[in-house]
Design a protein around this motif. Sequence first.
Motif: not given
Lengths: 406, 406
Positions: A402, B312, B392, B394
Motif C-alpha cells: 500500500a 492493498t 480495500d 488494510t
Amino acid sequence: MNDSSLVPDEALPLGFRFAAVKAGIKPSGNADFAVAVADVSASAAAMFTGNRVVAAPIIVGRKHLARSAGHVRVVAVNAGNANCATGQIGIVACQRVCSAAAETFQCEGHEVFPSSTGIIGVPLPAEKPIAALPEVAASLGATPGHFAQFARAIMTTDTRPKVACASLKLDGRLVRIAGVCKGAGMIHPQLVPHATMLVYLFTDAAIEPSGLDTLLRQSAEVSFNRISIDGDTSTNDTVLLLASGASSVQVDSTNTSFLGALTEVCTSLAKQIVEDGEGVTHVVELRIEGAATDRDALTVAKAIAHSPLVKTAWAGCDPNWGRLMAAAGYSGATIDPERINIWFGEQQICKNGGRVANFDEAAAHAYLKQREFIVRLDLGIGNGKCRFWTTDLTAEYVRINADYST
Amino acid sequence: MNDSSLVPDEALPLGFRFAAVKAGIKPSGNADFAVAVADVSASAAAMFTGNRVVAAPIIVGRKHLARSAGHVRVVAVNAGNANCATGQIGIVACQRVCSAAAETFQCEGHEVFPSSTGIIGVPLPAEKPIAALPEVAASLGATPGHFAQFARAIMTTDTRPKVACASLKLDGRLVRIAGVCKGAGMIHPQLVPHATMLVYLFTDAAIEPSGLDTLLRQSAEVSFNRISIDGDTSTNDTVLLLASGASSVQVDSTNTSFLGALTEVCTSLAKQIVEDGEGVTHVVELRIEGAATDRDALTVAKAIAHSPLVKTAWAGCDPNWGRLMAAAGYSGATIDPERINIWFGEQQICKNGGRVANFDEAAAHAYLKQREFIVRLDLGIGNGKCRFWTTDLTAEYVRINADYST
C-alpha cells in the motif's frame, strides 16, 4: 554479506558465465540488469505464467525459443520494470534489448532469452540496459561471486538473494545443477508448460531440449506450483532451465537421479521464495491428506493458503482452526465435515469435525509462535494428498504493497 | 447513538415484534440474543451459505423450514458463538434453544428459526439463551427502538447496526419491507437457494412461501451475492425473508414493484455490510463491462475483489492499474489484453491494454483518496456485465483478525 559464500566453489555448472550491473532502471540505483551467457548454445526448456495478461518478454521469449528450437546463448534480465501492459511499444523495447545483446555476445537475436520484473504498465527504458551491455561483457565471470551478483540484481522486494545447488555423479562423472530465483510478492505461480517469480536453472549435463522440458515440468509441478504468498498470479513468472553439456554427461528425460537432484534445487528455491515473502512472519507447510483426489487436496491447500482469515490468524499465532474448516468447506473439494481431522505439528486440534476433547489451547498457541510450522488436515475420504508452502498475512505485507507516495 | 432513529416510525412491517437481551454469550457483556416473533405464522423463504461446512443452526433451520412447509413464528439469533464445527453436540444445543423458544412463545419447535454468529469450533452454551427467554418475552415490542435493539444484538465485529426499509402502495394499500443484517468479516456470500452474514427481512405483504422464495432469490443474487470483503465464505451466512400478511395485500412472485422494493432493501443492506467491513478505508464499486458473458464479468469482479495486491493498492490510494490487469488475466475469464479499457471514475487510465497517453497520475491518486470510488473495466469482448461492491485491505483488517491474546 559476503555474497560469494552463497554458492560453494566448484558448485557452478560448467559452460556458463554471469554478470550484473547497474543500468539505472531501479529507482534505488542498485544493480538491475543481469546476464548469463552460455559458452556454446545451451539446450533450453521454459515454463511461463498461466496469466492471460503476459509481459512483453514472455511473448518475445516464447518466440525465440520456438525459432531456436529450444536453444539459448544469452539470458538478459532486468529488474525494476516488468515491461507488462506496455503494448506493441513494450515488445519493440524488448526486441531492441535482445538485438543489442546478440550483437554484443555474437549470437542470433533469437538465441537471447529476455526477462523483466518490477512495476506493471510503465514503458521499459530499453536504452538503459542497452547502454550497459559493454560493462556487462567486460565483467562476465564463472565464479560464485559472479553468480551471486546475478542473484542480487534480479531482486525487487526480495530481502535476500536466493540460490540453490546440487550435484550428482552419473557414469562416474560429476553433473552440476545450480538455480537462482527472485520473488516475494504476487506469488502464486500457476506455471503452464510454456510463471513475478523468475527462476533460472543451469546444468552442465548434456540434455536435448525435449528431454529437458519433460524434466522441468515434473520438477516445477511439485515445487514452484506448490507455493503461494498472496494468491496473485503474476504476468511475468518465468522458469528457465539451460543445459550446457559441458560435463559431457548425457542425460535423458527418464533419468530419475537427475530429476531428483533438479527437484531438490527447485524445491529449495520455491521454499526460499516463500520464506522471503513480503512481510512474512510465519512460513507454513500444509499437508493435505485423505482427499478424494490429489487435485482435491491441492484445491483445499490453495483455499487455505489464500484465505485472509486463516493467514491473519497465523500472523496472530491464533489456533483458530475453525477458519481452516471454513476454507476447506468453500474450496469446492469434496468434503464431509465430520471426517475432518486437523493437527498443528504433532498436536491434534480437530477430530471428526469437532474440537478434540483434550484441546490444549496454550500448547497450540505456543506451537504457532514458531516461525515455521506444519498444519496437517486429513479429509478422511480418499488417498489424495499434497504438500504446499505458504505464509501468514501481516500488517507489514499491507504496508509494503500500500506504500505509495506522490 | 439514538438507536430508535435508525428506522422511521410507521416503517416497520405489521405483524412482527422484536426484542434483544444480554444472555452472557459475548465476552463484552453486550446484548447477544435477539428474537423476532410473528403474531401469526409467517410465510418464510431462506437462503444459506454455499460452504460445505455449515453451522448447526443452518442444519436445524433447513429441517424446520422443510417440516413447516416454509412457515416461521420465531427467529432466535445469538451472537458471540457460531455453533459451527461443534458436531452432534452443537445440533443438540441448537435444538434445545428452539424447543425452549417454542415453549415460551407457544408454537411448534419447527416454527422456530435459529441463527448463530461468532467464533467457530467452540460449543454453544445453550443454557444462556434459554435462561434469557423469559426476559425476551417480557420485552417484545413493535417500535423502531425494539427493531434497532435486534439490529445491535446480532453484531459481532460490526461497528454499527445495519437496517433498511422500503414501502410501496399496491392496490391502494401500503406494504412495508424492513431488513436488518450484520457482517463485517468473512464476507463473500455465495448464497445457494437453500449464506457469518445474517440478514432478516420482514414484510407485511401476504405472499405464499414459494413466491417468497422466487422473490428472495432474485433480490439476493444482485445484492448479497455481489459483495466481498475478504473472499472468505462463511459457514453461517443466512438470509431469511418473512411475510406476515398483516397488510392484507396479496403479492405473488411476478410482482415487479414488490421485487424492486425488496431489491432496494437488500442492496442497501449489502452495501452497508461492505461499508462497515473490518478495517475498511475504501469502498469500491466495480463495474465490469464488455465481458463474453455475465458470468465472466462476475469472475473478473471476484478476482479483482479478492486480489491482496489490488486491495492493498487501494488502501494506499495507489493508481497501480497493472494489478487490475494481472487479476483479470488470471481470473479464468475470456480476455484479450489489448481490448481492455479501465477508468477510475470518469478518468480513463488504460486504453487497449496500455497506459493512456495523457495519464495524469496525480489526478488518479486524488480520485482514489476518496472513501468511495468507482472502478470500471471494459473487457471489449461482449455484452456481459456486473456491478460488485468490495473494499480495500488494510493493516487494521490484519490487526482485527490477528488479534489473539492468551
